[in-house]
Scaffold this motif. Structure first.
Motif, PDB file in Angstrom:
ATOM      1  N   THR A  58       7.871 104.141  33.274  1.00 48.03           N
ATOM      2  CA  THR A  58       6.793 103.949  34.242  1.00 48.03           C
ATOM      3  C   THR A  58       5.444 103.860  33.543  1.00 48.03           C
ATOM      4  O   THR A  58       4.616 102.998  33.868  1.00 48.03           O
ATOM      5  CB  THR A  58       6.786 105.099  35.271  1.00 48.03           C
ATOM      6  N   ARG A  59       5.218 104.728  32.581  1.00 49.32           N
ATOM      7  CA  ARG A  59       3.951 104.695  31.842  1.00 49.32           C
ATOM      8  C   ARG A  59       3.791 103.379  31.085  1.00 49.32           C
ATOM      9  O   ARG A  59       2.722 102.777  31.054  1.00 49.32           O
ATOM     10  CB  ARG A  59       3.860 105.861  30.863  1.00 49.32           C
ATOM     11  N   LEU A  60       4.865 102.910  30.473  1.00 49.68           N
ATOM     12  CA  LEU A  60       4.806 101.650  29.736  1.00 49.68           C
ATOM     13  C   LEU A  60       4.537 100.470  30.667  1.00 49.68           C
ATOM     14  O   LEU A  60       3.776  99.555  30.323  1.00 49.68           O
ATOM     15  CB  LEU A  60       6.093 101.434  28.953  1.00 49.68           C
ATOM     16  N   ILE A  61       5.150 100.492  31.835  1.00 49.89           N
ATOM     17  CA  ILE A  61       4.901  99.421  32.803  1.00 49.89           C
ATOM     18  C   ILE A  61       3.449  99.464  33.261  1.00 49.89           C
ATOM     19  O   ILE A  61       2.784  98.425  33.349  1.00 49.89           O
ATOM     20  CB  ILE A  61       5.873  99.530  33.994  1.00 49.89           C
ATOM     21  N   LEU A  62       2.933 100.655  33.540  1.00 47.95           N
ATOM     22  CA  LEU A  62       1.539 100.798  33.937  1.00 47.95           C
ATOM     23  C   LEU A  62       0.604 100.306  32.838  1.00 47.95           C
ATOM     24  O   LEU A  62      -0.342  99.550  33.095  1.00 47.95           O
ATOM     25  CB  LEU A  62       1.235 102.256  34.284  1.00 47.95           C
ATOM     26  N   GLU A  63       0.876 100.711  31.606  1.00 51.21           N
ATOM     27  CA  GLU A  63       0.047 100.276  30.482  1.00 51.21           C
ATOM     28  C   GLU A  63       0.090  98.753  30.340  1.00 51.21           C
ATOM     29  O   GLU A  63      -0.937  98.114  30.119  1.00 51.21           O
ATOM     30  CB  GLU A  63       0.521 100.946  29.197  1.00 51.21           C
ATOM     31  N   ASN A  64       1.264  98.175  30.508  1.00 50.98           N
ATOM     32  CA  ASN A  64       1.398  96.729  30.425  1.00 50.98           C
ATOM     33  C   ASN A  64       0.598  96.044  31.532  1.00 50.98           C
ATOM     34  O   ASN A  64      -0.075  95.031  31.294  1.00 50.98           O
ATOM     35  CB  ASN A  64       2.874  96.327  30.502  1.00 50.98           C
TER      36      ASN A  64
END
Length: 79
Positions: A58-64
């Motif tokens: 989830t954090r990686l998707i948000l960062e992306n």
């Protein structure tokens, strides 16, 4: 790495313009995820590990999404 390549075949990552080798970046990402999983493997039930991985994804998707939005704004400002 093989699973990443399969996923990427459906949704490729654009490495163009980067001064890094794409396979090196893929390998670094795989190593990073493996280290996260290893840290939580011991002394944590499978359910907790799944929650940690879900939060990480989830954090990686948000960062992306944030990076893509910033890129879109920069490109829009160039016009």
């Amino acid at each position: 790495m093989q699973l990443l390549e399969e996923i990427e075949s459906e949704d490729p990552v654009d490495f163009s313009g980067l001064p890094f080798d794409a396979d090196d970046l893929r390998q670094l990402a795989c190593i990073n995820v493996a280290e996260i999983m290893e840290r939580f493997r011991e002394d944590n039930p499978a359910e907790d590990r799944e929650m940690v991985m879900a939060a990480t994804v989830t954090r990686l998707i948000l960062e992306n999404m944030v990076l893509q939005a910033r890129l879109a704004i920069l490109l829009q400002n160039e016009d």
